[in-house]
Design a protein around this motif. Structure first.
Motif, PDB file in Angstrom:
ATOM      1  N   GLU A  98       0.802  -1.232   0.000  1.00 58.90           N
ATOM      2  CA  GLU A  98       0.000   0.000   0.000  1.00 58.90           C
ATOM      3  C   GLU A  98       0.834   1.281   0.000  1.00 58.90           C
ATOM      4  OE1 GLU A  98      -3.569   2.081   2.658  1.00 58.90           O
ATOM      5  OE2 GLU A  98      -2.718   0.150   3.248  1.00 58.90           O
ATOM      6  N   PHE A  99       1.819   1.383   0.888  1.00 53.41           N
ATOM      7  CA  PHE A  99       2.558   2.648   1.003  1.00 53.41           C
ATOM      8  C   PHE A  99       3.320   2.951  -0.287  1.00 53.41           C
ATOM      9  CE2 PHE A  99       2.908   1.953   5.888  1.00 53.41           C
ATOM     10  CZ  PHE A  99       1.553   2.190   6.001  1.00 53.41           C
ATOM     11  N   TRP A 100       3.927   1.920  -0.884  1.00 53.59           N
ATOM     12  CA  TRP A 100       4.637   2.140  -2.142  1.00 53.59           C
ATOM     13  C   TRP A 100       3.682   2.474  -3.278  1.00 53.59           C
ATOM     14  CZ3 TRP A 100       9.438   3.068  -3.662  1.00 53.59           C
ATOM     15  CH2 TRP A 100      10.477   2.815  -2.765  1.00 53.59           C
ATOM     16  N   MET A 101       2.523   1.854  -3.287  1.00 55.89           N
ATOM     17  CA  MET A 101       1.533   2.169  -4.328  1.00 55.89           C
ATOM     18  C   MET A 101       1.099   3.629  -4.229  1.00 55.89           C
ATOM     19  SD  MET A 101       0.991  -0.658  -6.126  1.00 55.89           S
ATOM     20  CE  MET A 101      -0.668  -0.894  -6.749  1.00 55.89           C
ATOM     21  N   LYS A 102       0.915   4.101  -3.001  1.00 60.57           N
ATOM     22  CA  LYS A 102       0.514   5.498  -2.825  1.00 60.57           C
ATOM     23  C   LYS A 102       1.656   6.443  -3.190  1.00 60.57           C
ATOM     24  CE  LYS A 102      -3.176   4.592   0.436  1.00 60.57           C
ATOM     25  NZ  LYS A 102      -3.685   4.656   1.824  1.00 60.57           N
ATOM     26  N   SER A 103       2.876   5.982  -2.975  1.00 56.99           N
ATOM     27  CA  SER A 103       4.011   6.775  -3.430  1.00 56.99           C
ATOM     28  C   SER A 103       3.992   6.931  -4.949  1.00 56.99           C
ATOM     29  CB  SER A 103       5.320   6.119  -2.971  1.00 56.99           C
ATOM     30  OG  SER A 103       6.442   6.843  -3.425  1.00 56.99           O
ATOM     31  N   LEU A 104       3.629   5.869  -5.645  1.00 55.39           N
ATOM     32  CA  LEU A 104       3.515   5.946  -7.102  1.00 55.39           C
ATOM     33  C   LEU A 104       2.397   6.898  -7.534  1.00 55.39           C
ATOM     34  CD1 LEU A 104       4.041   2.194  -8.070  1.00 55.39           C
ATOM     35  CD2 LEU A 104       5.662   4.078  -8.350  1.00 55.39           C
ATOM     36  N   LEU A 105       1.297   6.898  -6.787  1.00 56.21           N
ATOM     37  CA  LEU A 105       0.225   7.851  -7.097  1.00 56.21           C
ATOM     38  C   LEU A 105       0.728   9.283  -6.980  1.00 56.21           C
ATOM     39  CD1 LEU A 105      -2.830   6.235  -5.236  1.00 56.21           C
ATOM     40  CD2 LEU A 105      -2.387   6.222  -7.688  1.00 56.21           C
ATOM     41  N   SER A 106       1.590   9.538  -5.990  1.00 56.31           N
ATOM     42  CA  SER A 106       2.122  10.889  -5.813  1.00 56.31           C
ATOM     43  C   SER A 106       3.081  11.274  -6.942  1.00 56.31           C
ATOM     44  CB  SER A 106       2.827  11.014  -4.460  1.00 56.31           C
ATOM     45  OG  SER A 106       4.105  10.385  -4.479  1.00 56.31           O
ATOM     46  N   GLU A 107       3.584  10.265  -7.688  1.00 54.67           N
ATOM     47  CA  GLU A 107       4.483  10.525  -8.806  1.00 54.67           C
ATOM     48  C   GLU A 107       3.737  10.692 -10.128  1.00 54.67           C
ATOM     49  OE1 GLU A 107       7.632  11.115  -8.604  1.00 54.67           O
ATOM     50  OE2 GLU A 107       7.909  10.618  -6.489  1.00 54.67           O
ATOM     51  N   GLY A 108       2.421  10.679 -10.071  1.00 52.86           N
ATOM     52  CA  GLY A 108       1.633  10.915 -11.271  1.00 52.86           C
ATOM     53  C   GLY A 108       1.024   9.688 -11.908  1.00 52.86           C
ATOM     54  N   PHE A 109       1.323   8.493 -11.374  1.00 52.10           N
ATOM     55  CA  PHE A 109       0.672   7.287 -11.886  1.00 52.10           C
ATOM     56  C   PHE A 109      -0.818   7.342 -11.515  1.00 52.10           C
ATOM     57  CE2 PHE A 109       5.072   6.147 -11.811  1.00 52.10           C
ATOM     58  CZ  PHE A 109       5.245   5.197 -12.805  1.00 52.10           C
ATOM     59  N   GLU A 110      -1.638   6.753 -12.370  1.00 54.71           N
ATOM     60  CA  GLU A 110      -3.084   6.824 -12.110  1.00 54.71           C
ATOM     61  C   GLU A 110      -3.686   5.431 -11.904  1.00 54.71           C
ATOM     62  OE1 GLU A 110      -4.954   9.324 -15.045  1.00 54.71           O
ATOM     63  OE2 GLU A 110      -4.114  11.140 -14.115  1.00 54.71           O
ATOM     64  N   ASN A 111      -3.813   4.633 -12.955  1.00 51.31           N
ATOM     65  CA  ASN A 111      -4.368   3.291 -12.814  1.00 51.31           C
ATOM     66  C   ASN A 111      -3.230   2.285 -12.720  1.00 51.31           C
ATOM     67  OD1 ASN A 111      -6.827   4.522 -13.065  1.00 51.31           O
ATOM     68  ND2 ASN A 111      -7.203   3.855 -15.164  1.00 51.31           N
ATOM     69  N   ILE A 112      -3.046   1.695 -11.535  1.00 47.13           N
ATOM     70  CA  ILE A 112      -1.924   0.787 -11.301  1.00 47.13           C
ATOM     71  C   ILE A 112      -2.404  -0.443 -10.547  1.00 47.13           C
ATOM     72  CG2 ILE A 112      -0.099   2.529 -11.354  1.00 47.13           C
ATOM     73  CD1 ILE A 112      -0.235   2.708  -8.324  1.00 47.13           C
ATOM     74  N   PHE A 113      -1.689  -1.569 -10.775  1.00 47.61           N
ATOM     75  CA  PHE A 113      -1.978  -2.779  -9.995  1.00 47.61           C
ATOM     76  C   PHE A 113      -0.676  -3.514  -9.736  1.00 47.61           C
ATOM     77  CE2 PHE A 113      -1.687  -4.794 -14.122  1.00 47.61           C
ATOM     78  CZ  PHE A 113      -1.369  -6.122 -13.888  1.00 47.61           C
ATOM     79  N   THR A 114      -0.685  -4.324  -8.703  1.00 47.97           N
ATOM     80  CA  THR A 114       0.450  -5.186  -8.405  1.00 47.97           C
ATOM     81  C   THR A 114      -0.074  -6.515  -7.900  1.00 47.97           C
ATOM     82  OG1 THR A 114       2.566  -5.371  -7.238  1.00 47.97           O
ATOM     83  CG2 THR A 114       0.750  -4.391  -6.020  1.00 47.97           C
ATOM     84  N   LEU A 115       0.655  -7.578  -8.221  1.00 43.29           N
ATOM     85  CA  LEU A 115       0.281  -8.939  -7.849  1.00 43.29           C
ATOM     86  C   LEU A 115       1.536  -9.610  -7.329  1.00 43.29           C
ATOM     87  CD1 LEU A 115      -1.942 -11.107  -7.886  1.00 43.29           C
ATOM     88  CD2 LEU A 115      -1.354 -11.566 -10.266  1.00 43.29           C
ATOM     89  N   SER A 116       1.636  -9.738  -5.999  1.00 41.03           N
ATOM     90  CA  SER A 116       2.878 -10.243  -5.424  1.00 41.03           C
ATOM     91  C   SER A 116       2.612 -10.781  -4.027  1.00 41.03           C
ATOM     92  CB  SER A 116       3.936  -9.136  -5.365  1.00 41.03           C
ATOM     93  OG  SER A 116       3.474  -8.055  -4.576  1.00 41.03           O
ATOM     94  N   TYR A 117       3.655 -11.396  -3.452  1.00 41.59           N
ATOM     95  CA  TYR A 117       3.509 -11.976  -2.116  1.00 41.59           C
ATOM     96  C   TYR A 117       3.579 -10.907  -1.031  1.00 41.59           C
ATOM     97  CZ  TYR A 117       3.538 -16.856  -3.480  1.00 41.59           C
ATOM     98  OH  TYR A 117       3.187 -18.078  -4.010  1.00 41.59           O
ATOM     99  N   CYS A 118       2.755 -11.101   0.002  1.00 46.41           N
ATOM    100  CA  CYS A 118       2.809 -10.308   1.228  1.00 46.41           C
ATOM    101  C   CYS A 118       2.975 -11.267   2.398  1.00 46.41           C
ATOM    102  CB  CYS A 118       1.536  -9.474   1.382  1.00 46.41           C
ATOM    103  SG  CYS A 118       1.371  -8.180   0.145  1.00 46.41           S
ATOM    104  N   PHE A 119       3.282 -10.702   3.574  1.00 50.55           N
ATOM    105  CA  PHE A 119       3.680 -11.536   4.712  1.00 50.55           C
ATOM    106  C   PHE A 119       3.051 -10.983   5.989  1.00 50.55           C
ATOM    107  CE2 PHE A 119       6.857 -11.137   1.444  1.00 50.55           C
ATOM    108  CZ  PHE A 119       7.185 -12.445   1.134  1.00 50.55           C
TER     109      PHE A 119
END
Length: 339
Positions: free
Chosen positions: A88-109
């Protein structure tokens, strides 16, 4: 149209008499499920992004427990490493860089107690839409469900039902949960009307009482709704979502239940820095009260909010759990023990 199996996995692997004999069907179905998810978002002009799994602040919510990583190195400002509980925090960082529609599919712990639908490592799908309401995420979710079912030859999606938290409590318990807005009133209601609910002999928060009531009295009934979006959570459960301007007693948050199992959690994202800092302080206080490890401040998130995140909505979905309940599979976690 969703690509058939042969378009997702090379035909040579599908030939029983071929060099590779036949695939392990359970594994093939898992990878096929992931391929359909990626295809779904790429066809809608989302960008497939990756985020670092080693972070300095993995989470702020007190009910989520991270893994600390032993290392001789340090991250930002001398902090320890943790495995992320969500991107979540990195995704929101990307939003602050101007990205708009983004997704990620990866492992969490997450270091929580194991169960048939909980694992220490699991696949998380998160996607975000900038300049969109969280209601658009609900539309994505329904379309994604149909696409995944269709890719496995299923067309049994009944229309996704939508109810507010207040409505479901009113329907099944005959109470207005929003009127029981202090912990004393909610605690007294449980003691007087549901003495069968076990109450621990320790101080409980409003959230504790709510979850005891929900898990014991509402959750067992949710199987009546094959596909349910439960919306407008009480403000006390806002987490990192924003309050609804038209009714600040509730927040822009919904959860998605499939055959009674919660598989996804969506927010109309909180983008105000000072309000976010206030949330962190509240959660930090709860962690201290219950003897949990305190978390470092989420510096990455703060920097993103300071730079500016547009009005956005985002969702986290547990992929294996979703596949398990959607396709009625008993064991779908790809772990060292089950693969």
């Amino acid at each position: 149209m969703i690509a058939p199996m042969a378009a997702i996995i090379p035909a040579v692997f599908l030939q029983e008499g071929g060099r590779f004999c036949k695939l392990n069907k359970k594994l093939a179905d898992r990878f096929r499920f992931l391929a359909v998810i990626r295809k779904f978002f790429l066809e809608r002009d989302f960008i497939d992004v990756l985020t670092p799994p080693l972070v300095s602040c993995p989470v702020i919510e007190p009910h989520i427990h991270p893994f600390r990583v032993s290392s001789s190195q340090r991250l930002d400002q001398g902090s320890d490493f943790y495995l992320h509980t969500s991107p979540e925090f990195w995704m929101k960082s990307l939003l602050s860089e101007g990205f708009e529609n983004i997704f990620t599919l990866s492992y969490c712990f997450r270091d929580g107690p194991p169960s048939p639908i909980h694992r220490p490592q699991f696949l998380m799908l998160e996607w975000y839409r900038a300049h969109e309401s969280y209601h658009q995420i609900a539309c994505d979710l329904e379309e994604l469900t149909r696409a995944l079912l269709g890719s496995f030859g299923r067309n049994d999606l009944i229309a996704v039902e939508k109810m507010s938290v207040a409505e479901i409590f009113r329907c099944h318990l005959g109470i207005d949960i929003l009127e029981l807005s202090c912990k004393e009133s909610l605690g007294d209601y449980i003691k007087n009307h549901h003495p069968d609910i076990p109450l621990p002999k320790i101080a409980l928060s409003w959230e504790d009482y709510y979850h005891l009531l929900f898990l014991n009295k509402i959750s067992p009934l949710l199987r009546r709704y094959p596909f349910l979006i439960l919306d407008e959570y009480p403000a006390e459960l806002r987490a990192l979502s924003r309050l609804k301007p038209c009714d600040p007693r509730v927040c822009e948050r919904f959860e998605y239940f499939v055959h009674g199992v919660e598989v996804a959690n969506c927010y109309g994202e909180l983008t105000h820095l000072e309000e976010q800092k206030k949330c962190f302080q509240e959660f930090d206080k709860v962690r201290t009260q219950v003897g949990q490890e305190r978390m470092p401040e989420p510096a990455l998130l703060y920097r993103a909010l300071e730079k500016g995140i547009p009005p956005s909505a985002g969702i986290a979905l547990g992929v294996e759990r979703f596949m398990g309940v959607l396709l009625d599979r008993e064991e779908i976690f790809l772990t060292e023990e089950s693969s």
